[in-house]
Design a protein around this motif. Sequence first.
Motif, short mmCIF file in Angstrom:
data_model
loop_
_atom_site.label_atom_id
_atom_site.label_comp_id
_atom_site.label_asym_id
_atom_site.label_seq_id
_atom_site.Cartn_x
_atom_site.Cartn_y
_atom_site.Cartn_z
N LEU A 1 20.08 -51.01 -24.56
CA LEU A 1 20.36 -51.94 -25.64
C LEU A 1 19.14 -52.10 -26.56
N GLU A 2 17.97 -52.08 -25.97
CA GLU A 2 16.75 -52.20 -26.76
C GLU A 2 16.54 -51.02 -27.70
N THR A 3 17.03 -49.86 -27.30
CA THR A 3 16.83 -48.66 -28.11
C THR A 3 18.09 -48.27 -28.89
N PHE A 4 19.07 -49.18 -28.94
CA PHE A 4 20.31 -48.89 -29.68
C PHE A 4 20.04 -49.13 -31.16
N ARG A 5 19.43 -48.14 -31.79
CA ARG A 5 19.06 -48.17 -33.20
C ARG A 5 19.42 -46.81 -33.80
N LEU B 1 30.42 -51.56 -30.99
CA LEU B 1 29.57 -50.36 -30.91
C LEU B 1 28.98 -50.15 -29.53
N LEU B 2 28.93 -51.21 -28.72
CA LEU B 2 28.31 -51.10 -27.40
C LEU B 2 29.29 -50.67 -26.31
N GLU B 3 30.57 -50.60 -26.64
CA GLU B 3 31.59 -50.34 -25.61
C GLU B 3 31.29 -49.10 -24.78
N THR B 4 31.04 -47.99 -25.42
CA THR B 4 30.91 -46.73 -24.69
C THR B 4 29.67 -46.71 -23.81
N ILE B 5 28.55 -47.16 -24.35
CA ILE B 5 27.32 -47.10 -23.55
C ILE B 5 27.37 -48.09 -22.39
N VAL B 6 27.99 -49.25 -22.62
CA VAL B 6 28.15 -50.21 -21.52
C VAL B 6 28.98 -49.59 -20.40
N LEU B 7 30.11 -49.00 -20.76
CA LEU B 7 30.99 -48.44 -19.74
C LEU B 7 30.40 -47.20 -19.07
N SER B 8 29.76 -46.34 -19.83
CA SER B 8 29.23 -45.12 -19.23
C SER B 8 28.15 -45.44 -18.20
N MET C 1 14.36 -41.50 -28.23
CA MET C 1 14.03 -42.91 -28.34
C MET C 1 15.23 -43.77 -28.74
N SER C 2 16.34 -43.15 -29.08
CA SER C 2 17.52 -43.89 -29.53
C SER C 2 18.70 -43.64 -28.60
N SER C 3 19.43 -44.70 -28.31
CA SER C 3 20.65 -44.57 -27.50
C SER C 3 21.91 -44.72 -28.34
N ALA C 4 21.75 -44.85 -29.67
CA ALA C 4 22.87 -45.22 -30.54
C ALA C 4 23.99 -44.19 -30.58
N LEU C 5 23.66 -42.90 -30.46
CA LEU C 5 24.71 -41.89 -30.52
C LEU C 5 25.30 -41.57 -29.15
N LEU C 6 24.94 -42.33 -28.15
CA LEU C 6 25.60 -42.20 -26.85
C LEU C 6 26.88 -43.03 -26.91
N THR C 7 27.73 -42.65 -27.84
CA THR C 7 28.92 -43.44 -28.11
C THR C 7 30.04 -42.51 -28.56
N ASP C 8 31.20 -43.10 -28.83
CA ASP C 8 32.36 -42.34 -29.27
C ASP C 8 32.57 -42.48 -30.77
#
Length: 457
Positions: free
Chosen positions: A60-64, A123-130, A5-12
């Motif tokens: 973005l909605e689940t970036f928690r 914080l959104l850089e990686t998920i936006v680009l991926s 349910m979370s996309s927050a750790l899809l990051t660097d």
Amino acid sequence: MDNPMSSALLTDHYELTMVQAALRSGAATRRTVFEVFARHLPGGRRYGVVAGVGRLLDALETFRFAPDELDFLRARRVVDDATLDFLTGYRFTGDVRGYREGECYFPGSPIMVVEGTFAESVLLETIVLSILNHDSAIASAASRMAHAAGDRPLIEMGTRRTHERAGVAAARAAYIGGFAATSNLRSGFLYGVPTRGTSAHAFTLLHDSEHEAFETQIASLGASTTLLIDTYDVHTAVRSAVELAGPELGAVRIDSGDLATAAVEVRALLDSLGATKTRIMVTGDLDEYSIAALAAAPVDGYGVGTSLVTGSGVPTAAMVYKMVARQDAGGELRPVAKRSVGKPSRGGVKEAFRRIGPDGHATAEIVVCAGPDATRRAEEVVLDLGEGQDGADPGRSAQRPMLAELVKDGKIVGRESVEAARRRHTEAMAELPPEAHHLSRGYAAIPTVFAGPWGGS
């Protein structure tokens, strides 16, 4: 356990450590503007296709940061307690503008603009680009294949050639880029992409004879089904297929060999047996070049797998996410820009317009400094380019703004259907000049004209 349910750790890792340091210096709350753009079109292509915007809005909605994720960060000592407190209540409260899905883009196009505090935006850089890099690469390849196929439908069938989740996203992007359907059921479930499929060689091999396999499939799926005819001998298979299904046989599929020669022979045999309306589908390591080479063959549709889900040799759109403005001590946004050799950027918040000539074809991508007079400045650029000097009436031209509002004050306002993105891409393709559709390597189909002044420190 992974939190679906979370996309927050899809990051660097370094996104979080930058936030920690910025919180300590007090700069974390400075207003910033980040911009997504591609410095070039990969693979010598003439245009790119924007895709993934809808998936990004969902992410973005689940970036928690959920409790178990915060526990992970704490146990690994990724960031300090003050940063964990910040992440506990993280919500993006800023604005996002961008090119709509299905639009074409060119070098330097400000594909997406993210405005918010430094901490919430970086914080959104990686998920936006991926998401944008993957989906835009797939959609760009799909668009070229769809143009090469003309009015013959394409089915995406590459899930088994990529990561299982990437296959879902690839099917969605391919549909936006012009494919008619996918074999991926998850993409159908989540996004409404039409799904198709009948049988593989294993089904034929399962039965005691090819005749029995065909008979079983027809009994189950009807005479309109598609029979795979190259498990053994193609000519024998065609005769058996028509014998069992009659002239109402829907289609046959060829998956190997010289597809052009085989299609000609199969078409002649089908016609001689009275199955004149039976379609011929071909699959087997196809890409835009082999599809174009089959243009004169009696083929009615294509199935594409590996090449599609790998971007036909270009698996990323080479997009970057760069800060272009930040708040100064007086509270005003000031341009900033990277100056490193080979990787420069243009500072400042921007607006983008696509100039459409009197013939309805795009002539330029015009990028100017944002502000209330952006449209006027874009018009001045057109005059500087000398439009109308060739005798054409510049009054018949149009100037289309490219950046749409996607997120306002943290609320998603720009969500739309995959069907809308697909329709937009059809319109965008019709807008491109004829040379954009060449498959050979070349320059961008239209120039990107930047009208500053561009600042940056």
